[in-house]
Design a protein around this motif. Structure first.
Motif, PDB file in Angstrom:
ATOM      1  N   ILE A 114       0.836  -1.204   0.000  1.00  0.00           N
ATOM      2  CA  ILE A 114       0.000   0.000   0.000  1.00  0.00           C
ATOM      3  C   ILE A 114       0.867   1.249   0.000  1.00  0.00           C
ATOM      4  O   ILE A 114       1.857   1.334   0.721  1.00  0.00           O
ATOM      5  CB  ILE A 114      -0.936   0.000   1.222  1.00  0.00           C
ATOM      6  N   SER A 115       0.491   2.194  -0.831  1.00  0.00           N
ATOM      7  CA  SER A 115       1.163   3.492  -0.897  1.00  0.00           C
ATOM      8  C   SER A 115       0.153   4.577  -0.561  1.00  0.00           C
ATOM      9  O   SER A 115      -1.006   4.517  -1.008  1.00  0.00           O
ATOM     10  CB  SER A 115       1.734   3.736  -2.297  1.00  0.00           C
ATOM     11  N   GLY A 116       0.578   5.561   0.241  1.00  0.00           N
ATOM     12  CA  GLY A 116      -0.341   6.614   0.638  1.00  0.00           C
ATOM     13  C   GLY A 116       0.327   7.976   0.679  1.00  0.00           C
ATOM     14  O   GLY A 116       1.542   8.091   0.796  1.00  0.00           O
ATOM     15  N   CYS A 117      -0.485   9.014   0.575  1.00  0.00           N
ATOM     16  CA  CYS A 117      -0.010  10.398   0.654  1.00  0.00           C
ATOM     17  C   CYS A 117      -1.082  11.218   1.356  1.00  0.00           C
ATOM     18  O   CYS A 117      -2.281  11.042   1.096  1.00  0.00           O
ATOM     19  CB  CYS A 117       0.263  10.957  -0.741  1.00  0.00           C
ATOM     20  N   ILE A 118      -0.652  12.091   2.269  1.00  0.00           N
ATOM     21  CA  ILE A 118      -1.593  12.921   3.009  1.00  0.00           C
ATOM     22  C   ILE A 118      -1.117  14.369   3.001  1.00  0.00           C
ATOM     23  O   ILE A 118       0.085  14.647   3.042  1.00  0.00           O
ATOM     24  CB  ILE A 118      -1.742  12.398   4.460  1.00  0.00           C
ATOM     25  N   ASP A 119      -2.059  15.294   2.893  1.00  0.00           N
ATOM     26  CA  ASP A 119      -1.747  16.722   2.953  1.00  0.00           C
ATOM     27  C   ASP A 119      -1.591  17.129   4.408  1.00  0.00           C
ATOM     28  O   ASP A 119      -2.474  16.871   5.237  1.00  0.00           O
ATOM     29  CB  ASP A 119      -2.874  17.523   2.295  1.00  0.00           C
ATOM     30  N   GLY A 120      -0.461  17.760   4.746  1.00  0.00           N
ATOM     31  CA  GLY A 120      -0.142  18.051   6.133  1.00  0.00           C
ATOM     32  C   GLY A 120      -1.080  19.035   6.796  1.00  0.00           C
ATOM     33  O   GLY A 120      -1.347  18.920   7.995  1.00  0.00           O
ATOM     34  N   TYR A 121      -1.601  20.004   6.063  1.00  0.00           N
ATOM     35  CA  TYR A 121      -2.457  21.042   6.651  1.00  0.00           C
ATOM     36  C   TYR A 121      -3.865  20.518   6.922  1.00  0.00           C
ATOM     37  O   TYR A 121      -4.363  20.591   8.041  1.00  0.00           O
ATOM     38  CB  TYR A 121      -2.518  22.240   5.718  1.00  0.00           C
ATOM     39  N   SER A 122      -4.504  19.988   5.892  1.00  0.00           N
ATOM     40  CA  SER A 122      -5.900  19.568   6.008  1.00  0.00           C
ATOM     41  C   SER A 122      -6.051  18.127   6.466  1.00  0.00           C
ATOM     42  O   SER A 122      -7.148  17.718   6.853  1.00  0.00           O
ATOM     43  CB  SER A 122      -6.597  19.720   4.653  1.00  0.00           C
ATOM     44  N   ARG A 123      -4.946  17.352   6.413  1.00  0.00           N
ATOM     45  CA  ARG A 123      -4.961  15.913   6.693  1.00  0.00           C
ATOM     46  C   ARG A 123      -5.825  15.157   5.699  1.00  0.00           C
ATOM     47  O   ARG A 123      -6.349  14.082   5.973  1.00  0.00           O
ATOM     48  CB  ARG A 123      -5.413  15.607   8.123  1.00  0.00           C
ATOM     49  N   LYS A 124      -6.012  15.727   4.527  1.00  0.00           N
ATOM     50  CA  LYS A 124      -6.745  15.066   3.446  1.00  0.00           C
ATOM     51  C   LYS A 124      -5.860  13.987   2.829  1.00  0.00           C
ATOM     52  O   LYS A 124      -4.699  14.243   2.507  1.00  0.00           O
ATOM     53  CB  LYS A 124      -7.141  16.077   2.370  1.00  0.00           C
ATOM     54  N   VAL A 125      -6.384  12.787   2.676  1.00  0.00           N
ATOM     55  CA  VAL A 125      -5.653  11.711   2.021  1.00  0.00           C
ATOM     56  C   VAL A 125      -5.679  11.966   0.517  1.00  0.00           C
ATOM     57  O   VAL A 125      -6.744  11.979  -0.106  1.00  0.00           O
ATOM     58  CB  VAL A 125      -6.266  10.337   2.352  1.00  0.00           C
ATOM     59  N   MET A 126      -4.514  12.174  -0.078  1.00  0.00           N
ATOM     60  CA  MET A 126      -4.412  12.512  -1.497  1.00  0.00           C
ATOM     61  C   MET A 126      -4.489  11.267  -2.375  1.00  0.00           C
ATOM     62  O   MET A 126      -5.107  11.276  -3.420  1.00  0.00           O
ATOM     63  CB  MET A 126      -3.110  13.270  -1.756  1.00  0.00           C
ATOM     64  N   TRP A 127      -3.788  10.212  -1.949  1.00  0.00           N
ATOM     65  CA  TRP A 127      -3.975   8.923  -2.615  1.00  0.00           C
ATOM     66  C   TRP A 127      -3.753   7.802  -1.611  1.00  0.00           C
ATOM     67  O   TRP A 127      -3.048   7.941  -0.618  1.00  0.00           O
ATOM     68  CB  TRP A 127      -3.063   8.777  -3.836  1.00  0.00           C
TER      69      TRP A 127
END
Length: 272
Positions: A67-80
């Protein structure tokens, strides 16, 4: 938990009721969390797309689930959040990054990863795309390496993920639930509280600002590479399993239990 009950199970519940039930069901866990033993560092981000945190989750790799993941640090939105045969192939990680940038039409000011070789191609592409900008983190400064344990945002999210299911359909659902639930305010973060989707799309309502850089599809196309790796990592083995699947009466699995049953059945059919 309250958000999961409402969104996934269509139950109308009050937050206070869920808290009381969790206290009855898991008093030890509640006590441990309330002690606040660890001294946490304060996290600060100026707005959405200021920092993207990228990492891989390897604990399910023995079962063929990388599994690969990415999260936006400010909003904590999961990007992928993607499950595949590998999360160590630089081309695959770069592909996830380019797909995400293409979907949102933006790249972050800073990209944060660990020192794994799988991140090299993505880091090079990001720095190249940022080379024409003139801010203080332009070019090579737009990517930052560090250990996995200090990649705070994504490592924190993996602890949430470990409590969820693991197939791609479940990953998409897990991502959707996370991006629409409400994050409480904490002392260890200077980022706002609220729903990740709302904080990412409307930062001005949370005293933030857009920090990303618009990117054209034409610029992204220069780096897109067609992935030739099969979904199971072995083209001949995958073709063999597809042939066996066509000969069997197996139905498409949408839960991990059904996936395990189909896997065992195909493995027995293949005599391996």
């Amino acid at each position: 938990m309250c958000q999961t009950l409402r969104q996934k199970h269509n139950l109308t519940v009050r937050r206070q009721d869920v808290m009381l039930m969790m206290a009855d069901l898991d008093p030890v866990g509640i006590e441990q969390r309330s002690r606040r033993r660890f001294v946490r560092r304060v996290y600060h981000s100026l707005g959405p797309n200021h920092v993207w945190h990228v990492d891989g989750y390897d604990k399910l790799k023995p079962y063929g689930l990388a599994i690969s993941g990415c999260i936006d640090g400010y909003s904590r939105k999961v990007m992928w959040l993607v499950c595949g045969a590998s999360n160590n192939d630089p081309d695959i990680i770069a592909h996830h990054y380019l797909q995400c940038a293409s979907e949102f039409g933006v790249i972050p000011k800073l990209l944060r990863t660990d020192c794994g070789t799988e991140n090299g191609t993505m880091a090079a592409i990001h720095c190249s795309l940022r080379s024409t900008h003139t801010d203080d983190l332009a070019g090579a400064s737009s990517h930052m390496y560090g250990s996995s344990v200090t990649n705070q945002r994504i490592e924190s999210w993996w602890s949430y993920f470990r409590k969820q299911n693991v197939l791609q359909k479940d990953l998409d659902e897990c991502k959707e639930i996370w991006n629409t639930h409400t994050i409480r305010a904490v002392n260890q973060s200077r980022c706002p509280s609220g729903k990740p989707d709302a904080m990412y799309a409307l930062p001005h309502r949370f005293n933030g600002r857009e920090c990303g850089f618009c990117i054209s599809q034409e610029n992204l196309n220069e780096f897109f590479v067609e992935l030739t790796r099969s979904t199971c990592g072995d083209g001949q083995l995958q073709a063999h399993f597809e042939e066996l699947h066509a000969q069997s009466n197996l139905t498409t699995s949408y839960t991990w239990e059904a996936g395990v049953e189909n896997y065992i059945t195909l493995k027995n059919m293949a005599h391996i």
